[in-house]
Enzyme design. Structure first.
Site, mmCIF file in Angstrom:
data_model
loop_
_atom_site.group_PDB
_atom_site.id
_atom_site.type_symbol
_atom_site.label_atom_id
_atom_site.label_comp_id
_atom_site.label_asym_id
_atom_site.label_seq_id
_atom_site.Cartn_x
_atom_site.Cartn_y
_atom_site.Cartn_z
ATOM 1 C CB CYS A 1 -34.424 24.468 64.695
ATOM 2 S SG CYS A 1 -35.593 25.499 65.638
ATOM 3 C CB CYS B 1 -37.678 18.510 67.158
ATOM 4 S SG CYS B 1 -37.450 19.147 65.490
ATOM 5 C CB CYS C 1 -43.942 15.362 61.818
ATOM 6 S SG CYS C 1 -45.420 15.694 60.955
ATOM 7 C CB CYS D 1 -43.982 19.989 54.586
ATOM 8 S SG CYS D 1 -43.337 20.241 56.236
ATOM 9 C CD GLU E 1 -34.176 15.983 54.532
ATOM 10 O OE1 GLU E 1 -33.250 15.195 54.279
ATOM 11 O OE2 GLU E 1 -35.067 15.725 55.348
ATOM 12 C CB CYS F 1 -38.376 21.018 70.548
ATOM 13 S SG CYS F 1 -39.007 22.706 70.346
HETATM 14 N N1 SAH Z 1 -40.539 25.102 64.277
HETATM 15 C C1 SAH Z 1 -41.911 24.995 63.976
HETATM 16 C C2 SAH Z 1 -42.213 24.292 62.670
HETATM 17 C C3 SAH Z 1 -41.442 23.047 62.354
HETATM 18 S S1 SAH Z 1 -41.795 21.587 63.233
HETATM 19 C C4 SAH Z 1 -42.667 24.358 65.111
HETATM 20 O O1 SAH Z 1 -42.034 23.815 66.010
HETATM 21 O O2 SAH Z 1 -43.879 24.470 65.119
HETATM 22 C C5 SAH Z 1 -43.378 21.045 62.612
HETATM 23 C C6 SAH Z 1 -44.134 20.150 63.618
HETATM 24 O O3 SAH Z 1 -43.526 18.853 63.766
HETATM 25 C C7 SAH Z 1 -44.146 20.773 65.007
HETATM 26 O O4 SAH Z 1 -45.403 20.694 65.610
HETATM 27 C C8 SAH Z 1 -43.158 19.890 65.728
HETATM 28 O O5 SAH Z 1 -43.328 19.962 67.090
HETATM 29 C C9 SAH Z 1 -43.426 18.536 65.138
HETATM 30 N N2 SAH Z 1 -42.364 17.565 65.402
HETATM 31 C C10 SAH Z 1 -41.055 17.823 65.641
HETATM 32 N N3 SAH Z 1 -40.386 16.684 65.880
HETATM 33 C C11 SAH Z 1 -41.279 15.686 65.809
HETATM 34 C C12 SAH Z 1 -41.182 14.256 65.942
HETATM 35 N N4 SAH Z 1 -40.007 13.661 66.182
HETATM 36 N N5 SAH Z 1 -42.295 13.528 65.778
HETATM 37 C C13 SAH Z 1 -43.485 14.121 65.495
HETATM 38 N N6 SAH Z 1 -43.625 15.465 65.351
HETATM 39 C C14 SAH Z 1 -42.542 16.242 65.502
HETATM 40 FE FE1 SF4 Z 2 -37.246 23.974 66.088
HETATM 41 FE FE2 SF4 Z 2 -37.992 21.416 65.962
HETATM 42 FE FE3 SF4 Z 2 -38.693 22.918 68.065
HETATM 43 FE FE4 SF4 Z 2 -39.833 23.369 65.669
HETATM 44 S S1 SF4 Z 2 -40.027 21.486 66.904
HETATM 45 S S2 SF4 Z 2 -38.999 24.900 67.104
HETATM 46 S S3 SF4 Z 2 -38.089 22.896 64.303
HETATM 47 S S4 SF4 Z 2 -36.581 22.362 67.491
#
Ligand code: SAH
Ligand code: SF4
Length: 364
Positions: A110, A117, A337, A103, A90, A114
């Site tokens: 991934c 996420c 996000c 974006c 996406e 995390c």
């Molecule tokens: N992998 C990279 C880029 C993609 S995520 C990273 O982690 O930086 C882009 C941003 O969205 C990151 O700061 C991530 O921590 C945040 N993000 C992920 N899941 C989220 C959620 N459920 N709610 C709000 N922000 C989130």
């Molecule tokens: Fe991967 Fe989501 Fe962590 Fe970014 S926030 S590194 S996309 S698992």
């Protein structure tokens, strides 16, 4: 057949020379692909017929296949692109008064898992190719076009979609090259941001190759908490991460790093966390971007209440930092996000762990 969408200008020049043509022809072809959004050689009218014929025989211009597009009530747009074997990714466009930000995704899923996420929850399938990364910009640019002044609607790009860009370094690097190239998307380094969860050696490589603006997903002020919510922290703990940020700043187009901090109720949003954060970033020029947590099916966290976000922000602001709170945009089309899910055929948890393993050289 070679996919010309995979190539940066220097690579396209080498390819064109290999066909026995003059180097400058590559610039013309590049302009057709990325400036005019053309993927049909027969319509490249200013290119000699002989070259067009050679290109038809040896090359294609192939972006990922567009399978759906959505528009949110707030103007946010989302494109869903098919990338084979039942996988989809996406891309999201966020219009604002003074800019238009795209974006972009870098991986199918991934591996870094995390805990807050949605992409991380889905597991990992594979890295996107350069063509699949820049193809997202290509589609969005084609759909959005230019404003009445002739400026591109996409003024900024953030690598904040699905995936960890620095875990797919080479392909992201080529895509960045095309974003920055005058014959590609012509963006300045300060208008392109790579967001990383903190893969330290790759941050140094990015600094040396394409030092674009840097955002770092910090999310916790100490290792004990960060180890849990951003597991890559076990490999690259905060002291190493902050060191990499300072080295990055030597070449960055902006004189600060943006720290992203997702606000999870009762987990990382207390005043004591804010104070600890101030100690942690001492000596590292930075701004903060607080991101209210966006829930997704199966998520176990709650968004911090407004009052907690305001108090947290006040502590940082009183210490003199610039703090923004990210507006939640496009959540009615699951484009906010952390809500980007696409379609990830997870190659089993084992594969995800193995991908992590190759990064970490030790099991999670
Ligand atoms: N992998 C990279 C880029 C993609 S995520 C990273 O982690 O930086 C882009 C941003 O969205 C990151 O700061 C991530 O921590 C945040 N993000 C992920 N899941 C989220 C959620 N459920 N709610 C709000 N922000 C989130
Ligand atoms: Fe991967 Fe989501 Fe962590 Fe970014 S926030 S590194 S996309 S698992």
């Amino acid at each position: 057949m070679i996919n010309l969408m995979d190539l940066s200008l220097p690579q396209l020049e080498a390819f064109v020379e290999g066909l026995g043509e003059k180097r400058f022809r590559a610039k013309q072809v590049m302009r057709w692909i990325h400036l005019y959004g053309e993927n049909d050689f027969t319509r490249m009218t200013d290119i000699a017929k002989s070259l067009r014929e050679k290109l038809l025989e040896t090359a294609v211009i192939q972006p990922p296949k567009l399978i759906a597009s959505h528009e949110s009530d707030d103007g946010t747009r989302k494109w869903v692109l098919e990338v084979g074997a039942g996988n989809a990714i996406e891309t999201v466009f966020i219009p604002e008064d003074d800019r238009g930000t795209l974006c972009v995704s870098s991986q199918v899923g991934c591996a870094l898992a995390c805990t807050f996420c949605s992409t991380g929850h889905q597991g990992f399938n594979r890295n996107l190719t350069s063509a699949e990364i820049i193809g997202q910009v290509w589609w969005a640019n084609r759909a959005l076009g230019r404003d009445p002044k002739g400026e591109r609607i996409i003024s900024n790009i953030v690598m904040m979609g699905m995936g960890e860009p620095l875990a797919n370094f080479e392909n992201v690097d080529t895509a960045l090259d095309i974003m920055l190239d005058d014959y590609g998307y012509g963006l300045s380094r300060r208008r392109v941001t790579v967001s990383t969860s903190g893969i330290v050696p790759a941050m140094d490589r990015l600094r040396d190759r394409h030092p674009v603006a840097l955002a770092v997903s910090l999310h916790a002020p100490n290792d004990a908490l960060r180890d849990v919510i951003v597991p890559i922290n076990k490999k690259y703990p905060l002291i190493a991460l902050l060191g990499a940020c300072r080295r990055y700043l030597e070449k960055a187009p902006r004189d600060f790093v943006t720290f992203e901090y997702v606000m999870l109720e009762g987990v990382n949003d207390q005043l004591a966390h804010a104070r600890q954060l101030l100690d942690l970033v001492e000596g590292t020029p930075c701004k903060f971007n607080l991101i209210p947590f966006n829930p997704f099916p199966g998520s176990e966290y709650r968004r911090s209440p407004q009052s907690a976000i305001h108090q947290f922000r006040s502590v940082l602001m009183e210490a003199g930092y610039v703090v923004t709170v990210r507006k939640t945009r496009g959540d009615d089309i699951d484009a906010a996000c952390g809500q980007l899910a696409g379609q990830v055929k997870d190659k089993s948890r084992r594969a995800a762990r193995m991908a992590m393993h190759s990064l970490e050289r030790s099991e999670l």
